[in-house]
Scaffold this active site. Structure first.
Site, mmCIF file in Angstrom:
data_model
loop_
_atom_site.group_PDB
_atom_site.id
_atom_site.type_symbol
_atom_site.label_atom_id
_atom_site.label_comp_id
_atom_site.label_asym_id
_atom_site.label_seq_id
_atom_site.Cartn_x
_atom_site.Cartn_y
_atom_site.Cartn_z
ATOM 1 N N ASP A 1 28.148 -69.772 -34.508
ATOM 2 C CA ASP A 1 27.976 -70.336 -35.853
ATOM 3 C C ASP A 1 29.290 -70.849 -36.429
ATOM 4 O OD1 ASP A 1 25.223 -70.143 -36.135
ATOM 5 O OD2 ASP A 1 25.327 -68.048 -36.754
ATOM 6 N N SER B 1 40.010 -69.383 -34.649
ATOM 7 C CA SER B 1 40.572 -70.717 -34.913
ATOM 8 C C SER B 1 39.916 -71.320 -36.159
ATOM 9 C CB SER B 1 40.313 -71.649 -33.724
ATOM 10 O OG SER B 1 41.317 -71.496 -32.754
ATOM 11 N N LYS C 1 36.162 -79.538 -31.659
ATOM 12 C CA LYS C 1 37.151 -78.460 -31.485
ATOM 13 C C LYS C 1 37.234 -78.042 -30.039
ATOM 14 C CE LYS C 1 39.645 -75.173 -33.570
ATOM 15 N NZ LYS C 1 40.717 -75.525 -32.635
ATOM 16 N N HIS D 1 28.268 -83.902 -33.391
ATOM 17 C CA HIS D 1 27.174 -83.642 -34.337
ATOM 18 C C HIS D 1 27.689 -82.894 -35.555
ATOM 19 C CE1 HIS D 1 27.282 -79.702 -32.439
ATOM 20 N NE2 HIS D 1 26.495 -79.238 -33.385
ATOM 21 N N LYS E 1 37.661 -80.896 -25.608
ATOM 22 C CA LYS E 1 38.643 -80.232 -24.742
ATOM 23 C C LYS E 1 39.707 -81.231 -24.345
ATOM 24 C CE LYS E 1 39.290 -76.107 -22.958
ATOM 25 N NZ LYS E 1 38.907 -74.831 -23.584
HETATM 26 P P1 NAD Z 1 46.799 -68.127 -19.629
HETATM 27 O O1 NAD Z 1 47.492 -69.293 -19.081
HETATM 28 O O2 NAD Z 1 47.382 -67.408 -20.801
HETATM 29 O O3 NAD Z 1 46.559 -67.013 -18.481
HETATM 30 C C1 NAD Z 1 45.891 -67.222 -17.281
HETATM 31 C C2 NAD Z 1 46.411 -66.217 -16.260
HETATM 32 O O4 NAD Z 1 45.617 -66.310 -15.072
HETATM 33 C C3 NAD Z 1 47.864 -66.486 -15.858
HETATM 34 O O5 NAD Z 1 48.603 -65.273 -15.967
HETATM 35 C C4 NAD Z 1 47.750 -66.971 -14.408
HETATM 36 O O6 NAD Z 1 48.873 -66.620 -13.618
HETATM 37 C C5 NAD Z 1 46.495 -66.241 -13.933
HETATM 38 N N1 NAD Z 1 45.874 -66.855 -12.781
HETATM 39 C C6 NAD Z 1 45.790 -68.164 -12.456
HETATM 40 N N2 NAD Z 1 45.123 -68.335 -11.303
HETATM 41 C C7 NAD Z 1 44.795 -67.114 -10.863
HETATM 42 C C8 NAD Z 1 44.109 -66.625 -9.720
HETATM 43 N N3 NAD Z 1 43.622 -67.450 -8.795
HETATM 44 N N4 NAD Z 1 43.945 -65.290 -9.587
HETATM 45 C C9 NAD Z 1 44.423 -64.447 -10.512
HETATM 46 N N5 NAD Z 1 45.075 -64.836 -11.630
HETATM 47 C C10 NAD Z 1 45.265 -66.152 -11.798
HETATM 48 O O7 NAD Z 1 45.316 -68.648 -19.953
HETATM 49 P P2 NAD Z 1 44.274 -68.030 -20.998
HETATM 50 O O8 NAD Z 1 44.469 -68.691 -22.306
HETATM 51 O O9 NAD Z 1 44.298 -66.540 -20.905
HETATM 52 O O10 NAD Z 1 42.898 -68.606 -20.409
HETATM 53 C C11 NAD Z 1 42.244 -67.989 -19.305
HETATM 54 C C12 NAD Z 1 40.797 -68.448 -19.277
HETATM 55 O O11 NAD Z 1 40.162 -68.115 -20.514
HETATM 56 C C13 NAD Z 1 40.580 -69.955 -19.091
HETATM 57 O O12 NAD Z 1 39.386 -70.160 -18.372
HETATM 58 C C14 NAD Z 1 40.393 -70.442 -20.518
HETATM 59 O O13 NAD Z 1 39.649 -71.657 -20.587
HETATM 60 C C15 NAD Z 1 39.612 -69.283 -21.106
HETATM 61 N N6 NAD Z 1 39.663 -69.166 -22.566
HETATM 62 C C16 NAD Z 1 40.859 -69.061 -23.227
HETATM 63 C C17 NAD Z 1 40.867 -68.909 -24.609
HETATM 64 C C18 NAD Z 1 42.136 -68.697 -25.407
HETATM 65 O O14 NAD Z 1 42.041 -68.417 -26.608
HETATM 66 N N7 NAD Z 1 43.311 -68.779 -24.809
HETATM 67 C C19 NAD Z 1 39.648 -68.901 -25.319
HETATM 68 C C20 NAD Z 1 38.450 -69.005 -24.617
HETATM 69 C C21 NAD Z 1 38.478 -69.130 -23.238
#
Ligand code: NAD
Length: 469
Positions: free
Chosen positions: A97, A360, A68, A63, A104
């Site tokens: 916003d 971003s 993203k 939309h 994804k």
């Molecule tokens: P990342 O890969 O940098 O870190 C994830 C960490 O979680 C790793 O250190 C991993 O070892 C640990 N982990 C995995 N399974 C685990 C478990 N069962 N118990 C404990 N620790 C565990 O990933 P990230 O970028 O920090 O993303 C983490 C979450 O945040 C995801 O759900 C992602 O979709 C969400 N997210 C990330 C961003 C971003 O900017 N990176 C933005 C919004 C949401």
């Protein structure tokens, strides 16, 4: 555990919120479905021979363009998960916003099983597949980092895209979360964690809300448990620590560590780098299996690893007053019902981790404008401030100290502007969803409020497009 799929869970939560709106069913259906789901399998020549890799890109909503959403590298990735995460991106952008649709990507690999060179091959080949299907481009679809990916992968994606888009002046805007040296923006890496801090700061500033769950206002002295020491968890923990909160436990996949007096995050990172585990950290108690760490009594629990970590299996044992969803979808729908009955305040993912996509967006704006944020006006701003200070000194006879002068005249750098835009977004979005939570009859939790806000914004956008006269 026999709970519904992640996408079903997002859909059911959408339906619950949609019941508070008066939009026609067809419009709500259009908002809810994934517009396109692209599954690909491609060969990559690796050290052990040729391997066929499975991957996805889902555009949940177009939309607004570009769509993203991050790219996840995990052997657990599946279509349902990518669809759910893409849908959350649509709602997240609406809440913050950010004028994008939701998307994804996922690549079904465990990055730990590949060398850096192999990961580069896989990333470049995945990018080529996206190019072939028009699933990447500054005005089409703009990926970013997610679980298992970071700046390095984003730089490879940008470089591969630029090779195919030779001479396209905006090509750097095809992906965000790049290193600053490759068109990234300062503050992106820590943005999601910093955003979580801003969101919690706002939530903890409301006396009535805190009283209702038996807490005082302010983050200082609050006991925090964090799951996941990756990008999101590490930075959230760091900013909470700086605000005076106490990180009493950290959970990683190998186990959890606990110290009621507080943990030093950077010392833990150094310990993990040296020992390949957080366990055995001096002064802390080891807890295994890791999931037990989520049950430690605390004021704030920050799940920042993966989805579905709080289910009906452990919801009754959760001992937190507030759950701050750093990860996407950490609580199943069934578990959420139990937690809300226990009077636990849940600050939902689609709001709380929107700091990443917000910054971003700033990076994308920087790439399209081809100029570092603040470059054009920093000196001009400083000059104007100095003139005002001099006029005040002349009129009052007061002489400002060097420190006062420096603070009052400082012109904004890129990092100042990024953090200011992030703080404004996280603050105003919180109070928007808080108002829906408190003012709309029958809305009992922040997630439903956030969904209502998002549905209203996306619906308004579709209606003004003229698709639904
Ligand atoms: P990342 O890969 O940098 O870190 C994830 C960490 O979680 C790793 O250190 C991993 O070892 C640990 N982990 C995995 N399974 C685990 C478990 N069962 N118990 C404990 N620790 C565990 O990933 P990230 O970028 O920090 O993303 C983490 C979450 O945040 C995801 O759900 C992602 O979709 C969400 N997210 C990330 C961003 C971003 O900017 N990176 C933005 C919004 C949401």
């Amino acid at each position: 555990m026999n709970e519904q799929s992640f996408f079903e869970s997002v859909t059911r939560r959408f339906d619950k919120a949609a019941a508070f709106t008066n939009y026609p069913k067809g419009l709500l259906d259009q908002i809810k479905v994934c517009n396109s789901v692209y599954f690909m399998q491609f060969p990559v020549r690796l050290s052990k021979g040729i391997e066929v890799i499975s991957a996805w890109r889902v555009q949940h909503s177009q939309h607004k363009l570009p769509a993203k959403g991050g790219i996840r590298y995990s052997e657990m990735v599946n279509q349902d998960e990518v669809m759910a995460l893409a849908a959350l991106m649509t709602y997240k952008c609406a809440i913050a916003d950010v004028p994008f649709g939701g998307a994804k990507g996922g690549v079904k690999i465990n990055p730990k099983n590949y060398s850096e060179e192999e990961l580069e091959h896989i990333t470049r080949r995945y990018t080529t597949e996206l190019i072939k299907k028009n699933c990447i481009g500054p005005g089409l679809d703009v990926p970013a980092p997610d679980y298992g990916t970071g700046e390095r992968e984003m730089a490879w994606i940008a470089d591969t895209y630029a090779t195919f888009a030779l001479g396209q002046v905006d090509s750097l805007g095809c992906v965000t979360g790049k290193p600053v040296t490759q068109g990234g923006v300062r503050g992106r890496k820590e943005a999601t964690g910093r955003g979580i801090f801003f969101g919690l700061r706002e939530a903890f500033s409301n006396e009535a809300d805190m009283k209702a769950i038996g807490l005082t206002t302010g983050l200082e002295g609050k006991k925090v448990v964090v799951q996941g020491l990756g990008n999101v968890g590490y930075h959230a923990a760091k900013f909470l620590l700086e605000s005076g909160a106490i990180i009493i436990a950290l959970c990683e996949y190998e186990g959890a560590i606990f110290n009621p007096k507080g943990l030093d995050i950077d010392a833990i990172v150094a310990h993990r780098t040296a020992n390949k585990t957080i366990l055995g950290f001096p002064g802390a108690q080891d807890i295994t299996p890791s999931g037990k760490g989520l049950e430690i009594e605390c004021d704030i629990l920050v799940p920042a690893a993966l989805e579905n970590v709080i289910t009906t299996d452990n919801a009754a044992k959760i001992n937190a007053k507030v759950i701050a969803e750093g990860a996407n979808g950490p609580i199943t729908e069934e578990a959420e019902e139990l937690l809300l009955k226990k009077n636990i305040m849940i600050i939902p993912d689609m709001y709380l981790n929107s700091g990443g996509v917000t910054v971003s967006y700033f990076e994308w704006l920087k790439n399209l404008s081809h100029v570092r944020l603040g470059r054009m006006d920093k000196r001009f701003e400083e000059g104007s401030n100095i003139s005002i200070l001099q006029a005040v000194e002349k009129a009052t006879g007061y002489k400002f100290s060097e420190d006062e002068r420096r603070k009052a005249t400082h012109g904004a750098d890129e990092i100042d502007l990024v953090n200011s835009g992030l703080e404004e977004t996280m603050t105003s979005s919180y109070w928007q969803i808080h108002e829906i939570w408190k003012q709309r009859k029958g809305v009992e939790d922040l997630r439903t409020a956030a969904f209502i806000g998002a549905i209203e914004k996306v619906a308004t956008s579709y209606l003004s497009l003229g698709i639904f006269p």
